[in-house]
Design an enzyme around this catalytic site. Structure first.
Site: not given
Ligand SMILES: [Zn+2]
Length: 211
Positions: A42, A44, A46, A98, A101
């Site tokens: 992803c 993302d 993080r 994750h 998400c």
């Molecule tokens: Zn995500």
């Protein structure tokens, strides 16, 4: 100092530190790229692949998009997959989602996010529909989202196995193995969800002949 200038100055510190630790660090990487893993994760911020797996430059070939999807009409991802499998000859493909998400969460809601995001997230709505019974039996909202995250990762691993790129490589080279993992933002731990060894039987509907 502007925020982006800090990135550039931190980069200089990082490069100097690497050279101090190993004077040949960059020179070794200039001429060859031979990672063993392709990571599909992803976008993302993080979930940074190298940091959470303690890997160095040169160790993982990486593709990231919203909610770590493997969409068969995505020229970007398919080019990465083709290059990783047929040129770099990677041994493992990891799809890493994750918990929590935002992309999966958005796909489970009915908010109109405008054309492009709607189009992308529609792929996840289809997974929800396939597993509707199991998902809707979970009453806790967080647990429902997290189960969807797991099911999404599984489906993306299946999507990899459905490609001629993977099937052809399984036939000729008996690689790569496919892995579906989920990263937990709360404790930083990756949970393996599914593994498909090279050559695993798939639904015959998706098998190509004479590869
Ligand atoms: Zn995500």
């Amino acid at each position: 100092m502007k925020s982006y200038e800090a990135l550039l100055s931190d980069n200089k510190h990082w490069a100097a530190k690497k050279l101090a630790e190993d004077p040949g660090f960059f020179e070794k990487l200039v001429h060859v790229q031979a990672p063993e893993f392709l990571w599909i994760g992803c976008s993302d911020s993080r979930v940074p692949p190298n940091q959470i797996t303690q890997t160095e430059p040169g160790e993982i070939f990486i593709h990231r998009n919203v909610a770590n999807l493997v969409v068969n009409t995505d020229v970007n991802l398919m080019s990465v997959l083709d290059y990783a499998v047929n040129h770099i000859k990677i041994k493992h493909v990891v799809v890493c989602g994750h918990y929590g998400c935002g992309g999966v969460k958005a796909a489970m809601a009915n908010t109109d996010l405008n054309q492009v995001l709607n189009m992308w997230l529609r792929n996840i709505k289809d997974i929800y529909r396939i597993h509707r019974k199991e998902i809707e039996a979970i009453t806790d909202e967080t647990k429902r989202l997290n189960r969807m995250v797991e099911l999404n990762v599984k489906e993306q691993v299946f999507n990899l196995a459905k490609t001629a790129i993977i099937q052809k490589s399984w036939n000729s080279d008996h690689r790569p193995d496919l892995h579906g993992w989920v990263y937990d933002l709360h404790d930083g731990i990756i949970d393996p969800i599914i593994e498909m060894k090279a050559g695993t039987d798939i639904d015959p509907l998706y098998e190509y002949e004479d590869l």
